[in-house]
Motif scaffolding. Structure first.
Motif, PDB file in Angstrom:
ATOM      1  N   SER A  43       0.818  -1.218   0.000  1.00 52.41           N
ATOM      2  CA  SER A  43       0.000   0.000   0.000  1.00 52.41           C
ATOM      3  C   SER A  43       0.853   1.269   0.000  1.00 52.41           C
ATOM      4  O   SER A  43       0.488   2.255  -0.638  1.00 52.41           O
ATOM      5  CB  SER A  43      -0.961   0.005   1.176  1.00 52.41           C
ATOM      6  OG  SER A  43      -0.258  -0.109   2.391  1.00 52.41           O
ATOM      7  N   LEU A  44       2.000   1.264   0.670  1.00 59.31           N
ATOM      8  CA  LEU A  44       2.869   2.435   0.672  1.00 59.31           C
ATOM      9  C   LEU A  44       3.397   2.712  -0.731  1.00 59.31           C
ATOM     10  O   LEU A  44       3.424   3.856  -1.188  1.00 59.31           O
ATOM     11  CB  LEU A  44       4.035   2.251   1.654  1.00 59.31           C
ATOM     12  CG  LEU A  44       5.000   3.423   1.755  1.00 59.31           C
ATOM     13  CD1 LEU A  44       4.266   4.699   2.168  1.00 59.31           C
ATOM     14  CD2 LEU A  44       6.115   3.109   2.730  1.00 59.31           C
ATOM     15  N   LEU A  47       0.618   4.294  -2.684  1.00 55.80           N
ATOM     16  CA  LEU A  47       0.407   5.693  -2.304  1.00 55.80           C
ATOM     17  C   LEU A  47       1.436   6.594  -2.986  1.00 55.80           C
ATOM     18  O   LEU A  47       1.099   7.665  -3.500  1.00 55.80           O
ATOM     19  CB  LEU A  47       0.488   5.862  -0.784  1.00 55.80           C
ATOM     20  CG  LEU A  47      -0.710   5.384   0.007  1.00 55.80           C
ATOM     21  CD1 LEU A  47      -0.389   5.348   1.495  1.00 55.80           C
ATOM     22  CD2 LEU A  47      -1.912   6.269  -0.260  1.00 55.80           C
ATOM     23  N   GLU A  48       2.677   6.174  -3.004  1.00 60.45           N
ATOM     24  CA  GLU A  48       3.721   6.966  -3.644  1.00 60.45           C
ATOM     25  C   GLU A  48       3.517   7.008  -5.158  1.00 60.45           C
ATOM     26  O   GLU A  48       3.743   8.038  -5.797  1.00 60.45           O
ATOM     27  CB  GLU A  48       5.096   6.422  -3.274  1.00 60.45           C
ATOM     28  CG  GLU A  48       5.396   6.646  -1.797  1.00 60.45           C
ATOM     29  CD  GLU A  48       6.805   6.250  -1.407  1.00 60.45           C
ATOM     30  OE1 GLU A  48       7.697   6.270  -2.267  1.00 60.45           O
ATOM     31  OE2 GLU A  48       6.997   5.947  -0.221  1.00 60.45           O
ATOM     32  N   THR A  49       3.071   5.903  -5.730  1.00 58.35           N
ATOM     33  CA  THR A  49       2.785   5.868  -7.165  1.00 58.35           C
ATOM     34  C   THR A  49       1.625   6.803  -7.492  1.00 58.35           C
ATOM     35  O   THR A  49       1.654   7.523  -8.496  1.00 58.35           O
ATOM     36  CB  THR A  49       2.474   4.428  -7.613  1.00 58.35           C
ATOM     37  OG1 THR A  49       3.617   3.603  -7.320  1.00 58.35           O
ATOM     38  CG2 THR A  49       2.166   4.364  -9.100  1.00 58.35           C
ATOM     39  N   ALA A  50       0.613   6.828  -6.643  1.00 65.22           N
ATOM     40  CA  ALA A  50      -0.536   7.721  -6.856  1.00 65.22           C
ATOM     41  C   ALA A  50      -0.086   9.186  -6.845  1.00 65.22           C
ATOM     42  O   ALA A  50      -0.597   9.996  -7.630  1.00 65.22           O
ATOM     43  CB  ALA A  50      -1.609   7.475  -5.801  1.00 65.22           C
ATOM     44  N   ALA A  51       0.866   9.518  -5.978  1.00 69.18           N
ATOM     45  CA  ALA A  51       1.384  10.889  -5.948  1.00 69.18           C
ATOM     46  C   ALA A  51       2.088  11.222  -7.263  1.00 69.18           C
ATOM     47  O   ALA A  51       1.938  12.341  -7.792  1.00 69.18           O
ATOM     48  CB  ALA A  51       2.333  11.069  -4.770  1.00 69.18           C
ATOM     49  N   ARG A  60      -5.922  12.908  -9.471  1.00 68.94           N
ATOM     50  CA  ARG A  60      -5.768  12.569  -8.064  1.00 68.94           C
ATOM     51  C   ARG A  60      -6.616  11.338  -7.770  1.00 68.94           C
ATOM     52  O   ARG A  60      -7.801  11.290  -8.106  1.00 68.94           O
ATOM     53  CB  ARG A  60      -6.223  13.720  -7.171  1.00 68.94           C
ATOM     54  CG  ARG A  60      -5.976  13.422  -5.708  1.00 68.94           C
ATOM     55  CD  ARG A  60      -6.517  14.517  -4.806  1.00 68.94           C
ATOM     56  NE  ARG A  60      -6.332  14.217  -3.406  1.00 68.94           N
ATOM     57  CZ  ARG A  60      -6.935  13.260  -2.725  1.00 68.94           C
ATOM     58  NH1 ARG A  60      -7.800  12.472  -3.324  1.00 68.94           N
ATOM     59  NH2 ARG A  60      -6.705  13.080  -1.446  1.00 68.94           N
ATOM     60  N   ASP A  63      -7.338   8.038  -1.492  1.00 73.43           N
ATOM     61  CA  ASP A  63      -6.767   6.877  -0.813  1.00 73.43           C
ATOM     62  C   ASP A  63      -7.733   5.698  -0.779  1.00 73.43           C
ATOM     63  O   ASP A  63      -7.351   4.561  -1.059  1.00 73.43           O
ATOM     64  CB  ASP A  63      -6.354   7.231   0.619  1.00 73.43           C
ATOM     65  CG  ASP A  63      -5.190   8.198   0.671  1.00 73.43           C
ATOM     66  OD1 ASP A  63      -4.565   8.451  -0.382  1.00 73.43           O
ATOM     67  OD2 ASP A  63      -4.902   8.696   1.768  1.00 73.43           O
ATOM     68  N   GLU A  64      -8.994   5.972  -0.470  1.00 69.34           N
ATOM     69  CA  GLU A  64      -9.963   4.876  -0.380  1.00 69.34           C
ATOM     70  C   GLU A  64     -10.197   4.219  -1.742  1.00 69.34           C
ATOM     71  O   GLU A  64     -10.458   3.018  -1.825  1.00 69.34           O
ATOM     72  CB  GLU A  64     -11.289   5.323   0.238  1.00 69.34           C
ATOM     73  CG  GLU A  64     -11.981   6.438  -0.482  1.00 69.34           C
ATOM     74  CD  GLU A  64     -11.553   7.855  -0.056  1.00 69.34           C
ATOM     75  OE1 GLU A  64     -12.168   8.800  -0.546  1.00 69.34           O
ATOM     76  OE2 GLU A  64     -10.610   7.997   0.727  1.00 69.34           O
ATOM     77  N   LEU A  66      -7.810   4.152  -4.140  1.00 62.46           N
ATOM     78  CA  LEU A  66      -6.543   3.518  -4.482  1.00 62.46           C
ATOM     79  C   LEU A  66      -6.477   2.080  -3.997  1.00 62.46           C
ATOM     80  O   LEU A  66      -6.041   1.190  -4.709  1.00 62.46           O
ATOM     81  CB  LEU A  66      -5.378   4.325  -3.895  1.00 62.46           C
ATOM     82  CG  LEU A  66      -3.986   3.779  -4.169  1.00 62.46           C
ATOM     83  CD1 LEU A  66      -3.692   3.820  -5.663  1.00 62.46           C
ATOM     84  CD2 LEU A  66      -2.951   4.566  -3.403  1.00 62.46           C
ATOM     85  N   PHE A  67      -6.959   1.837  -2.800  1.00 62.59           N
ATOM     86  CA  PHE A  67      -6.862   0.500  -2.235  1.00 62.59           C
ATOM     87  C   PHE A  67      -7.846  -0.486  -2.869  1.00 62.59           C
ATOM     88  O   PHE A  67      -7.730  -1.687  -2.662  1.00 62.59           O
ATOM     89  CB  PHE A  67      -7.003   0.558  -0.718  1.00 62.59           C
ATOM     90  CG  PHE A  67      -5.914   1.399  -0.100  1.00 62.59           C
ATOM     91  CD1 PHE A  67      -4.574   1.130  -0.356  1.00 62.59           C
ATOM     92  CD2 PHE A  67      -6.223   2.491   0.679  1.00 62.59           C
ATOM     93  CE1 PHE A  67      -3.563   1.916   0.178  1.00 62.59           C
ATOM     94  CE2 PHE A  67      -5.217   3.288   1.225  1.00 62.59           C
ATOM     95  CZ  PHE A  67      -3.889   2.995   0.971  1.00 62.59           C
TER      96      PHE A  67
END
Length: 87
Positions: A43-44, A47-51, A60, A63-64, A66-67
């Motif tokens: 997941s980390l 999150l970094e890939t999403a940024a 954008r 977070d919810e 993305l998972f």
């Protein structure tokens, strides 16, 4: 915002930039329907890939959301769909 669609190669590059290259070259080949967990990304890393996706493509990913995106295909569909709507 990027004017071209996000490709699988773009996503591979971002995953590697965010979290490094997984063992045994698992990012090579047709990975669109392989779950991120099987590819070695947690997941980390996502999150970094999403940024990075936000920076490069202007999309954008909450977070919810993305998972819920478990495969590269799901990420590409979301990013390219959102980018198309924004045009």
């Amino acid at each position: 915002m990027a004017t071209t669609p996000m490709t699988l190669d773009d996503l591979r590059r971002m995953l590697t930039e965010a979290a490094g290259e997984p063992e045994h070259g698992v990012l090579a080949g047709d990975i669109e329907d392989t779950e991120f967990e099987a590819l070695g990304y947690d997941s980390l890393a996502l999150l970094e890939t999403a940024a990075l996706i936000t920076q490069e493509f202007g999309v954008r990913i909450a977070d919810e959301d993305l998972f819920e995106l478990r495969t590269p295909r799901a990420v590409l569909d979301l990013v390219n769909g959102a980018a198309a709507q924004a045009r």
